[in-house]
Design a protein around this motif. Structure first.
Motif, PDB file in Angstrom:
ATOM      1  N   GLN A 171      -3.865  -2.512   9.536  1.00  0.00           N
ATOM      2  CA  GLN A 171      -3.653  -1.904   8.210  1.00  0.00           C
ATOM      3  C   GLN A 171      -2.178  -1.529   8.106  1.00  0.00           C
ATOM      4  O   GLN A 171      -1.599  -1.069   9.079  1.00  0.00           O
TER       5      GLN A 171
ATOM      6  N   ARG B  50       1.106   0.300   5.674  1.00  0.00           N
ATOM      7  CA  ARG B  50       1.551   1.137   4.549  1.00  0.00           C
ATOM      8  C   ARG B  50       3.078   1.128   4.532  1.00  0.00           C
ATOM      9  O   ARG B  50       3.716   0.995   5.577  1.00  0.00           O
TER      10      ARG B  50
ATOM     11  N   GLU C 231      -0.342   6.933   7.329  1.00  0.00           N
ATOM     12  CA  GLU C 231      -1.611   6.747   6.622  1.00  0.00           C
ATOM     13  C   GLU C 231      -2.250   5.396   6.964  1.00  0.00           C
ATOM     14  O   GLU C 231      -3.437   5.174   6.727  1.00  0.00           O
ATOM     15  N   ALA C 232      -1.448   4.479   7.479  1.00  0.00           N
ATOM     16  CA  ALA C 232      -1.973   3.166   7.870  1.00  0.00           C
ATOM     17  C   ALA C 232      -3.142   3.303   8.837  1.00  0.00           C
ATOM     18  O   ALA C 232      -4.017   2.444   8.910  1.00  0.00           O
TER      19      ALA C 232
END
Lengths: 731, 386
Positions: B98, B100, B118-119
């Motif tokens: 993921q 960000r 936040e990833a």
């Protein structure tokens, strides 16, 4: 790498002390401490809460952190594991701590030591931030009050100008222009418009006077104020519109409207100001000579007495109408003692109540034909005419006696007092302002001699008053330019002649005045509020000095004199503790000396600070004991540790049996209450022998040791016992 | 020895002058026809960066997370380049990815670090790491990493590097999918069901005596031992001349070591001001800190490279490395540039048993495994995946 930890402390110290607020100080301390010992997590527990948690991610194990603060050596951090934790107190407050925890290995002694230091540094930084924040807050508050007071003063002046125009029956348009012009100035250049309703059925509004650049305000706003009979405030594009109704003999006649650019938040004050001007318009329109209107403008609403302006007017009339020089005209200037203390401690309502009671008593002290007035604040005046000069003095004494009696305010007994200055004139040419000013000067001179005095003005007082002002300037400079220095007088234990402590005594060598005695400059410093800074300087300087001496003389104590003005200062306890913390002097080594009169005059105000300080270990001493009320009651209520017998009781070369009886009483009193007793002013061997015979524990005086410069104190401390040989030689 | 077929890692490099072609070439070599989950792109600012990313995207397919940064030189299994491009790609069911990106506002670099972190949101793989690629010219780069650490805490390690712009110190870029950003931080959370290992080593030695930073703000040092900092550095290097001459004539590396529990926290000083007699680098030097001038000969630097790789591989729970991401300091590059770069690559190949690796020369490295400190300088940070 044995010394890496000490290398880091300076770095940490610089970072933490650079923080401007508590949050950033804590964050900075936690992060640096955590990084420096290569710990994973850190936090501060303070006053029962967790702050600055670092390295825990989204979930902070608060309960576990509290346990670490309480002594638990391991900290379980979810998803990380069980970490070695160490809790480092922030100071003496139990439970407040800087916590760090590390996964890899327990903390070594050197690291623990460094972390303890970090905790202490953070504690100190947080305390000083609190002190600074309080200081900043207070400064802002003072500035705000000053500007409010200034505005109020300008408002009053402006209204008085209009009032004069009304009294002088100037043409109405001129008065109305004075109103809009005054409001325009006071509201920072706002456009002010006076709209008045014309006669006839439609009551059309027309602009009667206008000051400022903006276009005339909408009629609707003026009508809204008229309809509601109250001030209306409305936002208007870039600013605000305020409209205040104008009445003529009770009927709505129009509206005074101001257009203010920008800034919200000040409308309350401005609304009140505009209302005040609108009131002036009403007065002018109704009839300047209406008795009630004049009365409102000339009488003090709290006491109902004439105000300064009216008093001066009456004085003028009296002075001008005098035909004979047989009996002079006297002006009494009356200043209340300790009114401010009552006002501050019991609140303004109580203060107002007290002023009204004072006014009533004042009126009772003069003839019905004499005038009394409230000049402002806690200052009153009385005008006694066609009476011999002695009569004025009698009246003055009567006033002092009357005001010394307790007042019943806010359900409690309040003691104040008054000082009175009298100026007497036999000339009809005398200006009223000048006469009042002379009485004022005499009052100041009277006050200088102590509370409750009455003095008649003499021309030399004027020069003295000028000198007082210049002394104030010199004192401010002395503080700035570091012209003060300290001498120290040892307190000698009479049993063995050894110095137990030193009393710090301030000295001022002024470049222009030469040596100025503290007796002369301390009252001025108190009067002008410089004493707080001077007292703090004395405390800080002597604390550092004594801390230094204590390396060689670990039991040496410090006595410092404290003025009543310092005592009632809201930050007094903080200031004392800060000075000691900076110097590294334990509070138990310090005794603050207060005079009896201070304790009696401010019985409540300083009490809480004294209890706080006593709780922190600072000792208290009553200076010049025996000269004042020597009330046993306050010895019981106050956290006192030491009594100093005033030199007056020991001054005689040969002590009389009365002197001895008094001193013995004080010594015994001290023994019963478990207090140290120090005799001041021991000047010869006979006095020393007598005091020692009475069992007095400690002594001070030229015979034992004069106040000396700091450079020679150590010599004195290390020298042979003082006074013992003398004692033998006379015995 | 067991390799898990459902995780793969590949690298590719290209020195093609056409940016789109270079991107496509390197990506194609790294991906090798597989379905990539993440593609790491490290490229020189001399490239047409949007074109280059287009080339990468053509090979990576629409679903791959493309992240990257501009460099001070690129490195990979095939060697080092300047003005080139190095790509790593990974995929397979065993990896989760993921990403960000966040803009780094000067007023609050910390918030950017926290936003990039936040990833990791909702990622519950057994092994996780947050890879950060951030603007190396942002002020207070430490704070970006502290922001990320304060958001995720000690449970997840951090690695990464600060983007450079060759040696211009003007503007660096970060890649986030098809966007070329600046003043940004990219967070790529990598989850895996296989172990991961991180290695950190530098190979510098202290030269005595130490000095006290008596005046400094941020990365600017004004005084060392109460003497103008530039004067001190010139004197200790027996150099007579201006700051510009000093920093461009082979002395351009002035590593300063801050005293730390397990050695030194290194700062690179790369510029000075003749008038103010001050010097500065890219990371904050705290006032009050005790610092040593650091020196490193070629062999110790090479030993540092080998040690970093060995340490990373050693943490793979006995599994062989699938591949390695490397964040090597631009300062080390300068120290090794005369013939030493090939030796460093060789040392890494040996330490990694010829597992593929790709990375870049940075303006500062990021690694946090133990403790809370996440920023480094003049080090080689390696992330080994099994």
């Amino acid at each position: 790498m044995p010394s890496w930890s000490s290398h880091l402390l300076t770095e940490y110290f610089a970072a933490v002390n650079a923080a401007a607020d508590e949050t950033s100080a804590i964050a900075s301390a936690v992060e640096r401490a955590t990084e420096m010992v290569e710990a994973e997590v850190g936090a501060v527990v303070r006053e029962g809460r967790v702050f600055g948690a670092y390295g825990f991610g989204p979930v902070v194990p608060e309960t576990a952190l509290h346990e670490v603060a309480a002594g638990q050596p391991m900290l379980e951090v979810p998803y990380v594991g069980e970490l070695h934790a160490v809790s480092n107190p922030l100071g003496s407050e139990t439970g407040d701590a800087l916590i760090v925890a590390r996964l890899s290995e327990p903390f070594e002694p050197a690291e623990r030591q460094m972390l303890q230091g970090m905790g202490q540094v953070l504690g100190l930084a947080l305390r000083s931030i609190r002190v600074l924040a309080a200081e900043r807050h207070m400064r802002a508050e003072q500035e705000r009050q000053a500007s409010t007071a200034q505005t109020r003063q300008r408002l009053v002046e402006s209204l008085l100008t209009i009032q004069r125009a009304i009294s002088a029956r100037r043409p109405l348009p001129e008065i109305l222009d004075a109103v809009t012009g005054g409001a325009h100035d006071l509201l920072g250049g706002a456009t002010v418009t006076l709209m008045l309703a014309e006669g006839g059925t439609d009551r059309r509004l027309t602009v009667a006077s206008k000051q400022g650049e903006d276009v005339s305000p909408p009629e609707s706003l003026a009508r809204a104020a008229m309809a509601g009979g109250a001030v209306v405030v409305r936002p208007d594009g870039a600013g605000w519109m305020i409209a205040a109704p104008v009445r003529v003999t009770g009927e709505m006649a129009g509206s005074l409207v101001a257009h203010l650019p920008g800034v919200a938040g000040q409308q309350n004050e401005q609304r009140d100001q505009l209302a005040a001007f609108a009131q002036q318009v009403s007065l002018a329109l109704t009839d300047a000579r209406t008795v009630e209107a004049v009365r409102e403008a000339h009488h003090d609403p709290i006491t109902g007495l004439p105000n300064r302006a009216l008093f001066l007017k009456i004085l003028n009339r009296v002075l001008a109408s005098r035909v004979t020089s047989s009996d002079p005209t006297s002006v009494l200037f009356i200043d209340l003692d300790r009114f401010k203390a009552v006002n501050d401690s019991l609140g303004h309502d109580a203060g107002d109540q007290l002023l009204a009671l004072v006014a009533r008593r004042l009126r009772g002290c003069v003839r019905a034909s004499d005038t009394t007035a409230r000049l402002g604040g806690d200052e009153f005046a009385a005008l006694v005419h066609d009476s011999p000069a002695e009569t004025a003095e009698v009246v003055g004494e009567r006033i002092v006696t009357a005001l010394k009696e307790p007042f019943r305010v806010a359900g409690r007994e309040v003691f104040i007092g008054a000082s009175v200055g009298i100026a007497i004139s036999r000339e009809s040419e005398q200006k009223s302002e000048e006469l009042l000013h002379n009485a004022d000067v005499a009052m100041y001179r009277a006050k200088k001699d102590g509370p409750g005095r009455v003095l008649v003005y003499q021309p030399y007082m004027h020069a003295e008053a000028l000198d007082r002002l210049s002394l104030r300037g010199d004192l401010q400079r002395a503080l700035r330019e570091r012209e003060f220095r300290l001498q120290y007088q040892p307190l000698i234990r009479l049993a063995d002649g050894q110095a137990a402590g030193v009393e710090a005594l301030i000295r001022w060598q002024s470049p222009t005045r030469g040596f100025v005695s503290p007796v002369d400059f301390i009252p001025i410093a108190e009067e002008f509020g410089l004493i707080v800074d001077i007292g703090q300087w004395v405390l800080e300087t002597s604390a550092v000095q004594v801390a230094k001496w204590r390396r060689d003389h670990p039991d040496l104590t410090l006595n410092v004199n404290v003025s009543g003005h310092q005592l009632v200062h809201p930050r007094f306890a903080d200031n004392v503790m800060r000075a000691l913390a900076i110097a590294g002097l334990p509070s138990s080594a310090v005794t603050l000396e207060l005079t009896e009169s201070v304790l009696m005059s401010e019985p409540d105000l300083g009490m809480s600070a004294l209890h706080v300080l006593r709780g922190l270990g600072v000792q208290l001493s009553i200076d010049d004991f025996g000269t004042g009320y020597s009330s046993l009651a306050y010895l019981r209520e106050l956290p006192v540790d030491e009594l100093k017998i005033d030199r007056a009781f020991i001054a005689r070369a040969e002590l009389t049996s009365e002197d001895l009886a008094l001193v013995r009483t004080i010594v015994e009193l001290g023994q019963i209450l478990g207090l140290r007793v120090v005799a001041e002013g021991i000047e010869n061997a006979a006095q020393l022998a007598a005091l020692r015979g009475l069992g007095c524990g400690y002594g001070q005086g030229y015979h034992l040791c004069r106040p000396v410069d700091p450079e020679v104190v150590l010599e004195r401390l290390s020298g042979s016992p003082v006074g013992v040989l003398d004692h033998r030689s006379t015995a | 020895m067991q390799t898990n077929p459902h995780r793969w890692f590949g690298v590719g490099q290209s020195s093609a002058p056409d940016s789109r072609k270079a991107g496509a070439e390197a990506a194609s070599e790294a991906i090798g026809g597989r379905e990539a989950k993440a593609v790491f792109v490290f490229a020189s600012v001399t490239h047409d960066l949007p074109e280059l990313l287009r080339g990468v995207r053509m090979e990576a397919g629409p679903d791959a997370e493309i992240v990257g940064a501009t460099t001070m030189g690129e490195l990979g299994s095939a060697g080092t380049t300047v003005g080139g491009l190095s790509v790593a790609a990974l995929g397979g069911d065993g990896f989760t990815v993921q990403a960000r990106a966040a803009h780094v506002y000067q007023s609050d670099p910390r918030a950017a670090g926290a936003a990039a972190a936040e990833a990791l949101h909702d990622m519950d793989d057994e092994h996780k790491v947050l890879i950060l690629l951030a603007d190396g010219l942002a002020r207070q780069t430490h704070e970006i990493v502290r922001g990320a650490y304060s958001a995720i805490g000690a449970s997840v390690p951090l690695v990464g590097g600060f983007a450079a712009d060759d040696r211009q110190f003007a503007k660096t870029y970060q890649f986030f999918n098809d966007e070329v950003l600046s003043e940004a931080v990219i967070g790529l959370a990598l989850g895996s069901d296989g172990p991961m290992g991180i290695g950190v080593a530098h190979g510098w030695r202290r030269t005595e005596p130490p000095m006290m930073v008596s005046k400094a703000t941020g990365p600017h040092i004004y005084e060392l031992d109460h003497e103008p900092a530039l004067d001190v550095l010139l004197r200790r290097n027996n150099f007579d001349g201006t700051a510009a001459e000093f920093f461009s004539q082979g002395h351009s590396l002035q590593p300063l070591g801050l005293s730390r529990r397990s050695g030194e926290d290194i700062r690179v000083i790369h510029a000075g001001d003749d008038e103010a007699r001050s010097v500065w680098g890219t990371a904050d030097v705290p006032q009050g800190a005790l610092v040593w001038l650091m020196e490193g000969d070629r062999q110790s630097l090479l030993d540092g490279a080998a040690w970093s790789c060995t340490e990373a591989v050693a943490r793979l729970e006995g599994l062989p490395p699938l591949g390695v991401l490397a964040f090597d300091c631009g300062g080390r590059w300068a120290g090794l540039v005369e013939g030493g770069l090939e030796q460093e690559i060789q040392a890494m190949r040996t330490a990694l048993s010829d597992a593929p690796f790709a990375g870049f020369y940075t303006l500062g490295e990021i690694a946090r495994v133990r403790g809370a400190m996440g920023t480094h300088a003049l080090t080689l940070v390696t992330l080994a995946l099994a």
